[in-house]
Design an enzyme around this catalytic site. Structure first.
Site, PDB file in Angstrom:
ATOM      1  N   PHE A  78       0.839  -1.206   0.000  1.00 22.41           N
ATOM      2  CA  PHE A  78       0.000   0.000   0.000  1.00 22.41           C
ATOM      3  C   PHE A  78       0.873   1.255   0.000  1.00 22.41           C
ATOM      4  O   PHE A  78       1.812   1.371   0.789  1.00 22.41           O
ATOM      5  CB  PHE A  78      -0.879  -0.063   1.244  1.00 22.41           C
ATOM      6  CG  PHE A  78      -1.813   1.092   1.446  1.00 22.41           C
ATOM      7  CD1 PHE A  78      -2.563   1.626   0.408  1.00 22.41           C
ATOM      8  CD2 PHE A  78      -1.976   1.638   2.721  1.00 22.41           C
ATOM      9  CE1 PHE A  78      -3.438   2.666   0.620  1.00 22.41           C
ATOM     10  CE2 PHE A  78      -2.851   2.671   2.953  1.00 22.41           C
ATOM     11  CZ  PHE A  78      -3.590   3.195   1.907  1.00 22.41           C
ATOM     12  N   SER A 154       4.107  -6.317   2.998  1.00 22.14           N
ATOM     13  CA  SER A 154       2.745  -5.944   3.371  1.00 22.14           C
ATOM     14  C   SER A 154       1.729  -6.568   2.402  1.00 22.14           C
ATOM     15  O   SER A 154       1.627  -7.786   2.323  1.00 22.14           O
ATOM     16  CB  SER A 154       2.618  -4.420   3.436  1.00 22.14           C
ATOM     17  OG  SER A 154       1.415  -4.042   4.074  1.00 22.14           O
ATOM     18  N   LEU A 155       0.996  -5.773   1.637  1.00 22.12           N
ATOM     19  CA  LEU A 155       0.082  -6.339   0.644  1.00 22.12           C
ATOM     20  C   LEU A 155       0.837  -7.185  -0.373  1.00 22.12           C
ATOM     21  O   LEU A 155       0.301  -8.163  -0.904  1.00 22.12           O
ATOM     22  CB  LEU A 155      -0.678  -5.225  -0.083  1.00 22.12           C
ATOM     23  CG  LEU A 155      -1.809  -4.525   0.670  1.00 22.12           C
ATOM     24  CD1 LEU A 155      -2.417  -3.422  -0.194  1.00 22.12           C
ATOM     25  CD2 LEU A 155      -2.893  -5.499   1.104  1.00 22.12           C
ATOM     26  N   ASP A 178       6.315  -8.606   6.965  1.00 22.66           N
ATOM     27  CA  ASP A 178       5.151  -8.119   7.695  1.00 22.66           C
ATOM     28  C   ASP A 178       3.911  -8.077   6.793  1.00 22.66           C
ATOM     29  O   ASP A 178       3.383  -7.003   6.474  1.00 22.66           O
ATOM     30  CB  ASP A 178       5.398  -6.735   8.300  1.00 22.66           C
ATOM     31  CG  ASP A 178       4.584  -6.550   9.585  1.00 22.66           C
ATOM     32  OD1 ASP A 178       4.427  -7.522  10.334  1.00 22.66           O
ATOM     33  OD2 ASP A 178       4.096  -5.430   9.840  1.00 22.66           O
ATOM     34  N   HIS A 248       5.995  -1.452  11.250  1.00 23.43           N
ATOM     35  CA  HIS A 248       5.638  -2.182  10.024  1.00 23.43           C
ATOM     36  C   HIS A 248       6.846  -2.298   9.097  1.00 23.43           C
ATOM     37  O   HIS A 248       7.114  -3.367   8.534  1.00 23.43           O
ATOM     38  CB  HIS A 248       4.486  -1.444   9.342  1.00 23.43           C
ATOM     39  CG  HIS A 248       3.783  -2.226   8.273  1.00 23.43           C
ATOM     40  ND1 HIS A 248       3.465  -3.561   8.396  1.00 23.43           N
ATOM     41  CD2 HIS A 248       3.314  -1.843   7.052  1.00 23.43           C
ATOM     42  CE1 HIS A 248       2.825  -3.971   7.301  1.00 23.43           C
ATOM     43  NE2 HIS A 248       2.739  -2.944   6.471  1.00 23.43           N
TER      44      HIS A 248
END
Length: 451
Positions: A78, A154-155, A178, A248
């Site tokens: 993101f 992430s994504l 993560d 993150h």
């Protein structure tokens, strides 16, 4: 989710740079995030032949890509401001430093740039389809699925999982940094990253209480500092934008540290962070036992061990320092006391070498219970690894502000390194620790028969 929305609201305007001599990651403005962007995936290749200037590639144009070498895809997540990831260049160069490979940046910033997280999340399967089409052409040209490695942030971690599912888990490796939690926590395996998505899946969880995924997702899942608050990251909103993204992003920087020769982070397989902190899960660091898993790029060295033990999923814990390269060095402090009554408290240990370098460890996460003639083994963590310790200091504390001060009568103290178990163990006998008073002494070599 609340922290995510705060994060978006604090984003600042990022302007694009019209002057480019080499293709670069798509740079968009915060205005683009507000109005939204349609998905467009750009693949940029770096090799040791063109490590400073990317080549835009696609299913018909492959540039310098060598089909016989490993191809590593980096997939971001993101991007609520539209700006390029600050860590991308370091990751590309670090990978090329450790191995002669193809590194492909999967730039889906047009699609990931939006203030509405759900919109970016909804495009993840489309990005995976684009990657599938490209990898199909690599296979036609002679590439092997064994040599396909996807690093997803992430994504991007879930995108990697979707690609892996389309190849029935035959991709060589997936690393999830993560993996995103919002909209994915609690979802079934087909809707997220899963251990079966590649021949080996390793995951670093650094923000499980906010932006990251809480539960295990790989063959081995690493939880730095328990996966919660990371040392050196702001603890309150007063830390500004860094408060929302520091934990993150730490997964990425920990992975980067594994690409540097001066930092090899060891993790310890364990059922819980508490058990790790209490020294119950460090058998892999003992000579003649199995080796401990390493975090990051070299985590796949543990793949064969997992197969031999028939262990499909393993959780591993470790602690880090506040600053790069984040390495922590583990020691056991073994203490035998001869107090008549039980003592409960914590120990602070400080090491000093002949050059004057000092490193300290406060073992105070949980009070230790000292009983007469009973050995207590405390796991100490130091930011520095001093090769030759000249002096040791110990402080005993019950944590009580008021009330009587106690003594801890030490029959024997022993210091042994987990990182370098071949080093001589250091001992000291017959110490009396007055509460909250530092006791400094020169250690002696322990008898070789001691364990």
């Amino acid at each position: 989710m609340l922290r995510l929305y705060f994060f978006i609201s604090l984003m600042c305007l990022v302007k694009s740079d019209p002057d480019e001599t080499c293709p670069s990651f798509t740079r968009l403005s915060f205005h683009s995030a507000v109005v939204g962007t349609g998905l467009n995936v750009k693949l940029m290749l770096y090799t040791r032949k063109n490590r400073t200037c990317a080549q835009v590639i696609n299913s018909t144009v492959f540039g310098n890509l060598n089909m016989t070498k490993k191809t590593t895809f980096i997939v971001h997540g993101f991007r609520p401001t539209g700006s390029p990831p600050v860590w991308m260049e370091d990751l590309v160069q670090g990978l090329l430093d450790v191995e002669d490979m193809n590194v492909v940046i999967v730039d889906w910033n047009r699609g990931a740039t939006t203030v509405i997280y759900n919109h970016a999340s909804s495009k993840t399967r489309k990005v995976a389809n684009v990657l599938k089409e490209f990898i199909d052409q690599l296979l036609v040209k002679g590439a092997s699925l064994d040599n396909i490695y996807i690093i997803g942030v992430s994504l991007g971690a879930h995108i990697a999982g979707f690609v892996g599912k389309m190849y029935n888990g035959q991709l060589g490796r997936i690393t999830g940094l993560d993996p995103a939690g919002p909209l994915f926590n609690g979802r079934p395996p087909e809707d997220r990253l899963d251990p079966g998505d590649a021949q080996f899946v390793d995951v670093i969880h650094s923000d499980i209480d906010a932006l990251g995924y809480r539960e295990p997702l790989g063959n081995i899942d690493f939880y730095p500092n328990g996966g919660l608050d990371q040392p050196g990251c702001p603890k309150t909103i007063l830390g500004g934008l860094k408060y929302f993204k520091c934990d993150h992003q730490r997964s990425v920087y920990l992975y980067l540290s594994s690409l540097r020769e001066n930092c090899s982070i060891t993790a310890y397989p364990c059922d819980s962070y508490r058990d790790y902190r209490n020294g119950k899960c460090v058998n892999c660091g003992i000579p003649q036992k199995e080796s401990c898993p390493l975090l990051g790029y070299y985590a796949d060295n543990w793949k064969e061990y997992l197969k031999q033990k028939n262990t499909p999923m393993t959780k591993a814990f470790f602690d880090t320092a506040e600053e790069k390269p984040y390495c922590i060095y583990h020691y056991f402090v073994d203490i035998i006391t001869w107090n008549k009554n039980i003592r409960r408290g914590s120990i602070t240990i400080k090491l000093k070498d002949k050059a004057g370098n000092i490193t300290e460890s406060k073992i105070n996460h949980e009070p230790a219970i000292f009983q007469k003639y009973h050995q207590v083994s405390l796991l100490a963590r130091f930011n520095q690894d001093l090769d030759k310790v000249a002096t040791i200091s110990l402080v005993f504390s019950t944590g009580s502000v008021i009330g009587p001060k106690y003594k801890l009568r030490v029959l024997r103290m022993k210091l042994r390194s987990l990182a370098n178990p071949e080093r001589p163990q250091l001992c000291r006998y017959d110490l009396v620790l007055m509460e909250n008073i530092e006791n400094v002494f020169q250690p002696i070599l322990c008898p070789k028969l001691q364990m």
